[in-house]
Design a protein around this motif. Sequence first.
Motif, short mmCIF file in Angstrom:
data_model
loop_
_atom_site.label_atom_id
_atom_site.label_comp_id
_atom_site.label_asym_id
_atom_site.label_seq_id
_atom_site.Cartn_x
_atom_site.Cartn_y
_atom_site.Cartn_z
N GLU B 41 -6.26 -7.88 -9.80
CA GLU B 41 -6.43 -8.22 -8.39
C GLU B 41 -7.17 -9.55 -8.23
OE1 GLU B 41 -7.39 -4.41 -5.73
OE2 GLU B 41 -8.27 -4.35 -7.71
N ALA B 255 1.89 0.36 -6.91
CA ALA B 255 1.71 -0.45 -5.70
C ALA B 255 2.70 -1.59 -5.62
CB ALA B 255 0.29 -1.00 -5.67
N PRO B 257 6.07 -3.00 -4.86
CA PRO B 257 7.25 -2.49 -4.16
C PRO B 257 8.52 -2.73 -4.98
CG PRO B 257 6.41 -4.46 -3.08
CD PRO B 257 5.45 -4.13 -4.16
N ARG B 258 9.36 -1.69 -5.08
CA ARG B 258 10.59 -1.80 -5.86
C ARG B 258 11.74 -2.10 -4.93
NH1 ARG B 258 9.55 0.23 -11.12
NH2 ARG B 258 7.29 0.32 -11.19
N LEU B 259 12.54 -3.06 -5.31
CA LEU B 259 13.71 -3.38 -4.53
C LEU B 259 14.84 -2.43 -4.89
CD1 LEU B 259 14.67 -5.28 -2.44
CD2 LEU B 259 15.19 -6.94 -4.19
N ASP B 266 3.04 2.49 -3.41
CA ASP B 266 1.77 3.15 -3.19
C ASP B 266 0.71 2.07 -3.00
OD1 ASP B 266 -0.08 5.09 -2.96
OD2 ASP B 266 0.03 5.79 -5.03
N PHE B 267 -0.51 2.48 -2.78
CA PHE B 267 -1.57 1.46 -2.72
C PHE B 267 -2.82 2.03 -3.34
CE2 PHE B 267 -1.46 3.91 1.17
CZ PHE B 267 -2.76 4.34 1.29
N ILE B 268 -3.75 1.14 -3.65
CA ILE B 268 -5.00 1.62 -4.24
C ILE B 268 -6.04 1.67 -3.14
CG2 ILE B 268 -6.69 1.24 -6.06
CD1 ILE B 268 -4.66 -0.48 -7.48
N ASP C 187 -4.69 -8.56 -0.54
CA ASP C 187 -4.50 -8.30 -1.95
C ASP C 187 -3.31 -7.37 -2.18
OD1 ASP C 187 -6.55 -9.18 -4.13
OD2 ASP C 187 -5.49 -7.39 -4.83
N ALA C 188 -2.52 -7.71 -3.21
CA ALA C 188 -1.27 -6.99 -3.45
C ALA C 188 -1.46 -5.49 -3.51
CB ALA C 188 -0.64 -7.49 -4.74
N SER C 189 -2.57 -5.04 -4.12
CA SER C 189 -2.72 -3.61 -4.30
C SER C 189 -3.03 -2.88 -2.99
CB SER C 189 -3.82 -3.33 -5.32
OG SER C 189 -5.02 -3.89 -4.88
N SER C 190 -3.40 -3.62 -1.92
CA SER C 190 -3.70 -2.94 -0.65
C SER C 190 -2.63 -3.19 0.40
CB SER C 190 -5.04 -3.43 -0.08
OG SER C 190 -5.94 -3.68 -1.11
N ARG C 191 -1.62 -4.00 0.07
CA ARG C 191 -0.62 -4.33 1.09
C ARG C 191 0.06 -3.12 1.65
NH1 ARG C 191 2.10 -9.55 -1.78
NH2 ARG C 191 0.24 -10.83 -1.51
N ALA C 192 0.48 -2.24 0.77
CA ALA C 192 1.25 -1.09 1.21
C ALA C 192 0.43 -0.25 2.19
CB ALA C 192 1.66 -0.26 0.01
N GLU C 193 -0.87 -0.24 2.00
CA GLU C 193 -1.72 0.56 2.87
C GLU C 193 -1.59 0.10 4.32
OE1 GLU C 193 -5.77 0.38 1.62
OE2 GLU C 193 -6.34 2.17 2.75
N TYR C 196 1.95 0.87 5.63
CA TYR C 196 2.10 2.27 6.02
C TYR C 196 1.46 2.51 7.37
CZ TYR C 196 3.98 3.85 1.56
OH TYR C 196 4.77 4.05 0.49
N ALA C 217 11.45 -6.82 -0.78
CA ALA C 217 11.20 -5.45 -1.24
C ALA C 217 10.41 -4.65 -0.20
CB ALA C 217 10.45 -5.48 -2.58
N THR C 218 9.37 -5.25 0.38
CA THR C 218 8.65 -4.49 1.41
C THR C 218 9.50 -4.35 2.65
OG1 THR C 218 7.52 -6.46 2.22
CG2 THR C 218 6.34 -5.12 0.62
#
Lengths: 478, 321, 322
Positions: B41, B255, B257-259, B266-268, C187-193, C196, C217-218
Motif C-alpha cells: 500500500e 481487493a 478487481p477482476r475483469l 473485496d477490501f481491507i 489507496d487501492a486496498s480500500s477502493r472497493a469499500e 460498495y 474492472a471496477t
Amino acid sequence: MAMNLRESLKEFWRLNVSKVGLIFLSMLILASIYVVASYPLDFGVRYWNNPSYWADYPKSAPPAWVNLISSEKAPEHYVLTYTKPSNITLTGTERKLSYIFEIDFQADRPPSFISFTILDITYHERPSTVKLSVLRPDMKNIEVYSFIVSGPYLGEEPPYRRYYDQPKRISITGDMLTATALSRFLYREYNVTLRPSEVNSIGQHKILFSIPVRDREFKVLKGQYIFTIDVYTYNPNDEVGEVTLVIGGEVYGVMGTDSLGRDLFIGLLFGFPVALFIGIVTSTITTLLGAGLGIVGGYLGGRVDEVIQRIADFINNIPLLPFLIFLAFILGQNIWILVFLLVVFGWPTLTIIVRSMVLQLKSGQFIEAAISIGAPRWWIMFKHIFPQVAPFIFAQLIFFTPTFILLEAALSFLGLGDPTLPTWGQILEYGFRSGGIYVGLWWWIIPPGILIIWTAITFVLIALGMEPVVNPRLRKIK
Amino acid sequence: MALLEIVGLKLFYKSLRGIVRAVDNISFQLDYGEALGIVGESGCGKTSLANAIMKTLPSNIDKYEGKILIEGVNIVELTEEEVRRKIRWKMISMVFQGAMNVLNPVIRVGLQIAEPLIIHAGMNKDEAYSIAREKMKLVGLHEELFNRYPHELSGGMKQRIVIAMALVMNPKIIILDEPTSALDVSIQAQIMNLLKRLKKELNLSMIFITHDIALASDISDRIAVMYAGQIVEIGLAEQILLSPKHPYTQKLLKATPRLRGEEKPDFIPGTPPDLVNPPSGCRFHPRCPYVMEICREREPLDFELERNWRTKCWLYGGEHG
Amino acid sequence: MDRELIKLEDIKMYFQSRVGLFKTIPIKAVDGVSVSIVKGEALGIVGESGCGKTTLARISLRLLKPTSGRIFFEGKDITDVDEKELKWFRRRAQAVFQDPYSSINPFMTVREILEEPLILHKVGDRTERLELISKALADVKLTPIEEFLGKYPHMLSGGQRQRVGIARALILKPDYIAADEPVSMIDASSRAEILYLLKELQEKYGIAFLYITHDIATAKHFSNRIAVMYLGKIVEIGGSRELVNDTLHPYSHALIEAVPEPDPSNRLRERRVLVGEPPSPANPPRGCRFHPRCPYRFEPCDKDEPELKEVKKGHSVACYLY
Ligand SMILES: Nc1ncnc2c1ncn2[C@@H]1O[C@H](COP(=O)(O)OP(=O)(O)OP(=O)(O)O)[C@@H](O)[C@H]1O
Ligand SMILES: Nc1ncnc2c1ncn2[C@@H]1O[C@H](COP(=O)(O)OP(=O)(O)OP(=O)(O)O)[C@@H](O)[C@H]1O
Ligand code: SF4
Ligand SMILES: [Mg+2]
Ligand SMILES: [Mg+2]
C-alpha cells in the motif's frame, strides 16, 4: 494545511520579530490613546497652527536636556500658569490675590525675556490693581511693575469684565516703567548709575537676573527667584481667570521648539494618532476594496472582471507621486481627501494579486462542489473563497500600513498634507522649508524622521512575523 | 552468489512526530536476469527501500544499517564517492517515482540522456550522443525525438526517456518505482511490454515497485509483499499469486478487481498503520481476520514455507504458534 | 422503456484553446454524445485520460453549458436555464468529486460542510438539520457521529474525507449523482469499500448514478451499463457484463486486453497492445476516430464517421465491423 487561529498565533509569537513588532505597536497605540484622551480634537487649528498661542514660547529652542551635555548652561524656558491664587490676604474689604512663581535658575546666561499675562478679570466697584515683584536669590526685592485694570466705560454696568477674549500681555522686557524701577534699584543697591533708556537697551530681564560687576557688565545670579504677582480686588465677587508668567529661555522642554516657537514634543505626540489613523484606516479601506474587487473580478470573470482589470491597469500605470501631488493640489489639503487618494491608488496592486489567487482557487473542486449544491455566487465568494485568501489579505493589510504612513509623510513633506492636523511629515516639511536643516536645528528634523521610520518598521516587523503563518497557505494555493 | 543480497536492512527517518520506521529489517536476494516485484500500500516504505538500495538518502536519516551486497560489495559501508564511482548507474540504476514529470523542461531530452556519460564517465560529446541515440532506439523511441523538449512528448514517451536514462551506463540492476502509475492502461501495457523485452534481451535484473499486485504479476518472477516497512511474504510469482499464505497477501489479491470472472473485489478494512507507532506484535494484526492472542504480543518470525518462500505470520509458526 | 431521469442529446463541448497570440483552436472535448440514465441505474463511463469523461459529467450536472446539444432532467430541458432558476435541479442532482483533498473546504468542519446544502435549500431548522447530518454520517459509516461532527478535513484520512464528500452529495436526497473517479485518489486496498458504500446507498435510495472511471474492472462490478469513450465520443455502450464478456469495439477490446490480472503467466508473454497514443482532441482523425490505431480497419473507416447503432438488445457500437 490549514492552521487554526491558536496555532497561527503560536506560530506568530514564536518569532522575535513578532514580539518586538508587537511591543512597538503597543507603544504606538498607548501614545495615541493618551493623545486622543487628553487633547482637543481641534488641536491643529486652535493651537498648533495658531501663532499667537505660541507667542510666549522661545523660537527654535533646542530641548532642555542639551544643558546636560553642553559646557555653558542655557536658560530654560518657563511658561507657568495659575488659575487659582497661591495666597489670599484680607484687609477690610480689600482682598489681595497672590500668585507665587518659584524658579530655580541655574543657567550661565540670563533669560531672553520676561513677560506675564492676565486672562479674564472681573470687578464690580473699583478696578483691580496688579503688581509684579521679584525676590532674588540675594534676598533683594524689586517692585518691577504695576498697573490698574482699565476703569468702567461711560454707561457700563457692573460687573466689569476685562481681558477675557484677548489676554493682557505685559512684556517686562522693553517696558520703560520697569526700566525706571531697575535703574533706581541699581543705584540704590550697587551705586551703579544707568539711565532707564540704558537699562532698556541692555535688557530688563538681564539686569533682573544678574548683579553688576564692572562698568556695564553683569554677572548672572544663580539661585531661587520668587516672582509674585499680586492682584488687589475690592469686592468679594471680583474674580481673576488665569495668570501666566513666562521666563524666556534658550532651551525648551523635551523636544525643543520650531521657528514659530511651537512645542515639538506636543506636535510629535499628536502625530502618533494621526499616523496610526492614516496608516490603519487607509490600509483597511484599501485592503477591503482591493481584495473585494479582486475576489469579485476573479470569480465572476467576464465583463465585470474586464472593467476592474482595465481600471486597475490604468491606475497602476499612472506615475503615483506626481499625480498625487497634482490631485492633492487641485482637491485641496484635507485628511479625508488624502485618505481617499491613497485608497484610489492603493487598491489595484492588491486586486491584481488577489484576482490571480482567486483564479487558481476557482478551478478547485470545492468551488464546483459548492456550485453543484446550489450555492449562489455571493455565497461562494464569501464563504468559500474569502476564507482561503483571508490570511494573505490580512498580511497585506499590515504590509500596506507603513506604506501609507510613508506616503502621507511624503505628501506632507511636499507641502500637501492636511494643514489642520500636525503630522510628522508636516513637521519635517516645515523644518526644511524654514531652513531648519541648514542652520542645524537637528531637534526639529531628526525626531519626526525617526518616528516615521520607527512606525514603518513596527509594521514591517509584524508583517515579517506573519510571513510563516501566511505563507504555507499561499504555497498551498499556488 | 546472488547478484544482490540484502540482509537486515533498516532505514529510519527522523521526523517531528518521532522516528519513522520506513524500512525495518528487510532481507532478500536478487539473481541475474531476475525480476522481483515489490508490492504494498501507499506509504508502506517501497520508495524508501529503493532509496536505501541506491543510497540516495535524504538528510533526516535516523538509522541506516544492514547489508546491501552487490556482487559481494557492501554498499552500506562504501563512501558516497565510491558509490558514485563504482555502483550507482553503473551497477544499479533507478527510475524514480514520478521522474517523467521532473525532466528538465529546458534541455533537449537526448542531451538529458547523454549527460551522465559526459559528466560521470567523462566521454566526449559525440560518443555520448551516439550512445544516447542507441538507448533511445532500445526503448522504442525514434531517433528524431532526440532534439525534442520534454513538453513536446507524450507521457508514454517521457517514461521511455526516463528508462533510457537509467540504462545509459548498462547497469545490471534497474529499480523501477511505480513506472506506469501516471499512465493510461494502454500506454502502461506498452511500457510493460518494453520492460519484458529489455529484461530478456539485456538479461537485466529488475526490482519493480508498485502498489498494484496485478501489475506486478506482469513482469515479476518473484514477488515480495511489503506491509508497514517489512516484507510479510516473499516467494515465486506462482506461489504468491496462486496460493498466497499471509493474510495480507490474500486480502490484497482479493481487493484487486477482476475483469474476467465474476468474483467481486473485496477490501481491507481499517487504516494503514502508522510507521512512527506501528502496532505491537504483528503489524497487520488490527486488520487481520485470523488474529490470535500471540499476534498482538510478539512480532512473527520469518517462517519458511518452502525453499525461497517465506512469510511473517504466526499462522505458519508451527511449534511457535 | 423505463423513464429516463437524465438524458443528454447530441452533446458537443468545444473548448477554445489559444495557440500563439491571436489564434484559438477548438478542443473537441465531447463531440456528439447522446446517453441517458434511468432512475436507479448506474452507468459507468470508461476511457483513457482526456477522452472527455469529466467534461461529460460536468455537463450532466449543468456545471458547464454545452456548445450544442440538449440536457433533459425528467423531461425538462435545462440546457439554457438561468442558474437562478436551477435551484430545484441543484437539489436533486449531486456530485462526488475525484480529489477528496481539494473538493471540500479546509476551513469548514464536517458539520458545516454537511449543513451547507441544507441551509442553502432551507431544509429544516437547526435540530432537524443536525438529525439529517447524523443520518448522512451514519449512512457513510462515519461513526461515532459526534466524533466526526467537529472535525476539520485535515484531521481525516483520504477515505474518510471521501465519505464526507459522499455524505454531502446524499444529504439532500438527490435523484442523480455523478461521481467523477471517486476512488482514484484512495489507496487501492480500500477502493472497493467506498464503491460498495456508494452502490449500497444508490440501490437503497434508488439513485441514478454516473460513475466515471478509467478502471474498467471496477466499472464492471459497480455499474449496470458501461459506456466506452474515445476522443470525445461513445464508441460502445451496453450492459456491463455483456460489454466485458462480449466486447464489440476494437478499442474496447484493446482496453480490456491491457488491464492486467494477477496471473503468474502474464510475465511469460507480451500483451497485445495498441500502437501509439490517442491523438489530440483538437484535431481528431477523420472517419472513425480510432482508425489510425485500429488493427481491423478497412476501407470505409477513414471516410465517414460510423454511427453508434444497436447491434444487440441494449448493446450499441460505433464501428463498421458491425
Ligand atoms: N524523508 C523522509 N522523512 C520522514 N519521513 C519520510 C521521508 N520519506 C518518506 N517518509 C515516510 O516514510 C513512509 C514510507 O514512505 P515511502 O515513500 O517509502 O512509501 P511508499 O511505499 O513509496 O509510498 P507510495 O506508494 O505513496 O509511493 C511514509 O510514511 C512517508 O511519509
Ligand atoms: N476548461 C477547459 N478548457 C480547455 N480545455 C479543456 C477544459 N476542460 C477539459 N479540457 C480538455 O478537454 C479534453 C477532455 O478533458 P476531460 O477532463 O473531460 O477528460 P477526462 O476524460 O476526464 O480525462 P482524465 O481521465 O484525465 O480525467 C482534454 O483534452 C482537456 O485538456
Ligand atoms: S500474524 Fe496473525 S495477525 Fe499477522 S497476519 Fe498472521 S494471522 Fe494475521
Ligand atoms: Mg513511493
Ligand atoms: Mg477527468
